[in-house]
Design a protein around this motif. Structure first.
Motif, short mmCIF file in Angstrom:
data_model
loop_
_atom_site.label_atom_id
_atom_site.label_comp_id
_atom_site.label_asym_id
_atom_site.label_seq_id
_atom_site.Cartn_x
_atom_site.Cartn_y
_atom_site.Cartn_z
N VAL A 34 51.36 39.84 42.75
CA VAL A 34 50.30 39.04 41.20
C VAL A 34 50.97 39.45 39.76
O VAL A 34 50.72 38.20 39.39
N VAL A 35 51.96 40.16 39.88
CA VAL A 35 52.33 39.97 38.24
C VAL A 35 52.95 39.37 38.44
O VAL A 35 53.45 38.20 37.34
N LEU A 36 54.19 38.28 39.28
CA LEU A 36 54.56 37.36 39.68
C LEU A 36 53.86 36.36 39.08
O LEU A 36 54.56 35.16 38.21
N LEU A 37 52.85 36.05 39.39
CA LEU A 37 52.37 35.02 39.87
C LEU A 37 50.97 34.91 38.91
O LEU A 37 51.28 33.38 37.79
N GLY A 68 52.03 36.43 35.61
CA GLY A 68 51.97 37.20 34.48
C GLY A 68 51.75 38.22 33.54
O GLY A 68 50.57 39.39 34.68
N ALA A 69 52.11 39.06 33.11
CA ALA A 69 51.83 40.94 32.98
C ALA A 69 50.76 40.82 31.89
O ALA A 69 49.99 41.37 31.70
N LYS A 70 50.59 39.38 30.76
CA LYS A 70 49.81 39.41 29.83
C LYS A 70 48.29 39.00 30.53
O LYS A 70 47.62 38.92 29.51
N LYS A 71 48.71 38.44 31.48
CA LYS A 71 47.23 37.40 32.23
C LYS A 71 46.63 38.72 32.90
O LYS A 71 45.40 38.58 32.98
N LEU A 72 47.26 39.91 33.29
CA LEU A 72 46.58 40.90 34.55
C LEU A 72 44.84 41.54 33.61
O LEU A 72 44.20 41.24 34.11
N PRO A 73 45.53 41.68 32.65
CA PRO A 73 44.14 42.37 32.08
C PRO A 73 42.66 41.05 31.77
O PRO A 73 41.42 41.90 31.81
N GLU A 74 43.24 40.14 31.18
CA GLU A 74 41.88 38.91 31.07
C GLU A 74 41.33 39.14 32.92
O GLU A 74 40.50 38.28 33.30
N LEU A 75 42.29 38.47 34.30
CA LEU A 75 42.43 38.84 35.37
C LEU A 75 41.46 39.61 35.63
O LEU A 75 39.78 40.09 36.71
N ALA A 76 41.92 40.77 35.00
CA ALA A 76 40.79 41.86 35.88
C ALA A 76 40.03 42.47 35.82
O ALA A 76 38.73 42.58 35.63
N ARG A 77 39.64 42.30 34.39
CA ARG A 77 38.59 41.82 33.39
C ARG A 77 37.06 41.22 33.53
O ARG A 77 35.85 41.08 35.01
N GLY A 78 37.79 39.55 33.93
CA GLY A 78 37.13 38.69 34.91
C GLY A 78 36.40 39.04 36.26
O GLY A 78 35.68 38.94 36.47
#
Length: 66
Positions: free
Chosen positions: A15-18, A20-30
């Motif tokens: 998931v981090v590779l696909l 990126g670390a910057k988009k993980l919080p946004e993805l989790a929030r969604g």
């Protein structure tokens, strides 16, 4: 195949590779908002089912003449 926590570590790494670390919080929030919306929809549907069940029991049904 995999055992225990290794599966989750590999999935998290992918998931981090696909994304990126910057988009993980946004993805989790969604994902969190989606789950909250889904649960409220389920609760709303259950309350509507309960309301119609009570209404059906309270109102007499008309008999067909024929």
């Amino acid at each position: 195949m995999f055992t225990g926590g290794w599966e989750w570590i590999i999935i998290l790494a992918l998931v981090v590779l696909l994304f990126g670390a910057k988009k993980l919080p946004e993805l989790a929030r969604g994902i969190g908002k989606s789950i909250t919306t889904f649960k409220s929809g389920l609760n709303e549907g259950q309350s509507e089912d309960d309301d119609t069940t009570v209404q059906d029991k309270d109102t007499p049904q008309e008999k067909e003449v024929g």
